[in-house]
Design a protein around this motif. Structure first.
Motif, mmCIF file in Angstrom:
data_model
loop_
_atom_site.group_PDB
_atom_site.id
_atom_site.type_symbol
_atom_site.label_atom_id
_atom_site.label_comp_id
_atom_site.label_asym_id
_atom_site.label_seq_id
_atom_site.Cartn_x
_atom_site.Cartn_y
_atom_site.Cartn_z
ATOM 1 N N VAL A 24 1.304 3.907 6.074
ATOM 2 C CA VAL A 24 0.391 4.879 5.832
ATOM 3 C C VAL A 24 -0.960 5.029 5.151
ATOM 4 N N THR A 25 -1.930 6.192 5.696
ATOM 5 C CA THR A 25 -3.578 6.535 5.915
ATOM 6 C C THR A 25 -3.572 6.030 4.570
ATOM 7 N N ARG A 26 -4.804 5.642 4.516
ATOM 8 C CA ARG A 26 -5.998 5.240 3.759
ATOM 9 C C ARG A 26 -6.416 6.425 2.952
ATOM 10 N N SER A 27 -5.577 6.819 2.431
ATOM 11 C CA SER A 27 -6.911 8.512 1.838
ATOM 12 C C SER A 27 -5.024 9.100 0.226
ATOM 13 N N ARG A 28 -6.042 9.667 -0.045
ATOM 14 C CA ARG A 28 -5.431 9.946 -1.069
ATOM 15 C C ARG A 28 -5.189 9.286 -1.952
ATOM 16 N N GLU A 29 -3.976 8.916 -2.803
ATOM 17 C CA GLU A 29 -3.192 7.592 -3.967
ATOM 18 C C GLU A 29 -4.059 6.098 -2.851
ATOM 19 N N TYR A 30 -3.924 6.167 -1.826
ATOM 20 C CA TYR A 30 -4.149 5.129 -1.606
ATOM 21 C C TYR A 30 -5.507 4.691 -0.653
ATOM 22 N N ALA A 31 -6.468 5.870 -1.385
ATOM 23 C CA ALA A 31 -7.860 5.732 -0.646
ATOM 24 C C ALA A 31 -8.673 4.289 -1.453
ATOM 25 N N SER A 32 -7.933 3.807 -2.693
ATOM 26 C CA SER A 32 -8.423 2.887 -3.288
ATOM 27 C C SER A 32 -8.683 1.234 -2.674
ATOM 28 N N LEU A 33 -7.369 1.596 -1.894
ATOM 29 C CA LEU A 33 -7.060 0.270 -1.815
ATOM 30 C C LEU A 33 -7.897 -0.553 -0.179
ATOM 31 N N SER A 34 -8.081 -1.762 -0.577
ATOM 32 C CA SER A 34 -8.679 -2.842 0.197
ATOM 33 C C SER A 34 -7.510 -2.943 1.588
ATOM 34 N N PRO A 35 -7.933 -2.575 2.803
ATOM 35 C CA PRO A 35 -7.518 -2.885 4.124
ATOM 36 C C PRO A 35 -8.086 -4.365 4.425
ATOM 37 N N ALA A 36 -7.068 -4.884 5.754
ATOM 38 C CA ALA A 36 -7.361 -6.285 6.271
ATOM 39 C C ALA A 36 -8.923 -6.756 6.406
ATOM 40 N N PRO A 37 -9.241 -7.794 5.657
ATOM 41 C CA PRO A 37 -10.657 -8.430 5.353
ATOM 42 C C PRO A 37 -10.686 -8.778 7.281
ATOM 43 N N SER A 38 -9.688 -9.520 7.924
ATOM 44 C CA SER A 38 -9.703 -8.946 9.234
ATOM 45 C C SER A 38 -9.727 -8.398 10.330
ATOM 46 N N ALA A 39 -9.749 -7.564 9.729
ATOM 47 C CA ALA A 39 -9.087 -5.976 10.451
ATOM 48 C C ALA A 39 -10.209 -5.820 11.838
ATOM 49 N N ALA A 40 -9.037 -5.360 13.185
ATOM 50 C CA ALA A 40 -10.110 -5.304 14.288
ATOM 51 C C ALA A 40 -10.711 -3.794 13.892
ATOM 52 N N PRO A 41 -12.130 -3.239 14.634
ATOM 53 C CA PRO A 41 -12.538 -1.923 14.093
ATOM 54 C C PRO A 41 -11.461 -1.148 14.237
ATOM 55 N N SER A 42 -11.583 -0.097 12.997
ATOM 56 C CA SER A 42 -11.394 0.573 13.488
ATOM 57 C C SER A 42 -11.631 1.839 14.679
#
Length: 209
Positions: free
Chosen positions: A166-184
Motif C-alpha cells: 500500500v502507498t504511504r498515504s491517507r490512513e497509512y501516511a503516519s507510518l514509518s518506512p523502512a529505516p534502511s530503505a533505498a531512495p524513492s
C-alpha cells in the motif's frame, strides 16, 4: 451473559476499533467473528470458501497485514526495503510466537526481524516503526502489488498469506518506512525514474514503542 461471553464481546469491539490504526503495543482483543472484515486494502486472514469461510487459521487471527510502499506518485527502487505491518491475535489458550517470516515468491532477498511474542487473547502488532523489514526488493514497487509470505509461528505453525503493498498515504501516511530503505524515485512521463530525496521516517506522537 457469562463473564467469558462478556469478555469476548468487549474484546471483539476493541479489535474492530483498532483497524486500520495499528496500536504500538498489545491490547486485549479476541475479534470473535466468522465474517471477513476488511475496511481498507490491507489483507485479513480468512480461511475457507463460501459458507465455510472463517476468520483466522490455526488459532491465529490477522486483522491487518500489508507492506508499506512509497509515498503516492513515487516508487521504492529495486534493491530497496519495505516494512511489514501486521496486526494479529493469538486465539489459543497458551502463548505463541511469530518466529520469522519467509518470502515465497522471490519478491525480496531477505527478511529482517521477527520473534514477536503473542500472549493469548491480546492484539499484538509488529510495532511503529515495524520490527519486520523486507530487504532487497527485486523490482520497483509503486503500491498495488502483492507479496506472498509465510508467517512462521512456534505453535500455530506456518501460515501462508498474500499481502498487498500500500502507498504511504491517507490512513497509512503516519507510518514509518523502512529505516534502511533505498531512495524513492518519481517516474517521469517517459517512465525513466528520476531520483528524489529519501523519505524521512515520520514521528508518530501516538506510538508507544
Amino acid at each position: 451473559m457469562t463473564s467469558t461471553s462478556r469478555r469476548r464481546v468487549i474484546i471483539a469491539t476493541a479489535l474492530l476499533a483498532a483497524v486500520p490504526a495499528l496500536a504500538a503495543c498489545g491490547a486485549g482483543t479476541d475479534a470473535n467473528t466468522s465474517s471477513a472484515y476488511a475496511p481498507t486494502e490491507a489483507n485479513v486472514l480468512i480461511d475457507g470458501e463460501g459458507s465455510a469461510k472463517t476468520y483466522g487459521r490455526n488459532g491465529i487471527k490477522i486483522a491487518q497485514a500489508f507492506a508499506l510502499g512509497p509515498d503516492s506518485g513515487q516508487q521504492i527502487a529495486s534493491g530497496g526495503s519495505v516494512p511489514l505491518y501486521i496486526s494479529m491475535v493469538n486465539d489459543g489458550d497458551g502463548a505463541d510466537t511469530l518466529e520469522s517470516v519467509a518470502i515465497n515468491d522471490r519478491s525480496a532477498t531477505s527478511v529482517k526481524g521477527g520473534a514477536i511474542q503473542l500472549p493469548p487473547g491480546q492484539l499484538v502488532n509488529t510495532g511503529r516503526p515495524s520490527q519486520i523489514i523486507l530487504e532487497g526488493v527485486q523490482k520497483p514497487l509503486r503500491g498495488g502489488e502483492s507479496i506472498s509470505l509465510t508467517l512462521r509461528f512456534s505453535n500455530a505453525g506456518d501460515i501462508a498469506m498474500r499481502i498487498p503493498v500500500v502507498t504511504r498515504s491517507r490512513e497509512y501516511a503516519s507510518l514509518s518506512p523502512a529505516p534502511s530503505a533505498a531512495p524513492s524515485t518519481s517516474a517521469t512521463p517517459s517512465g525513466t525514474p528520476t531520483p528524489t530525496p529519501s523519505a524521512t521516517p515520520s514521528t508518530d506522537p501516538t506510538a508507544d514503542s
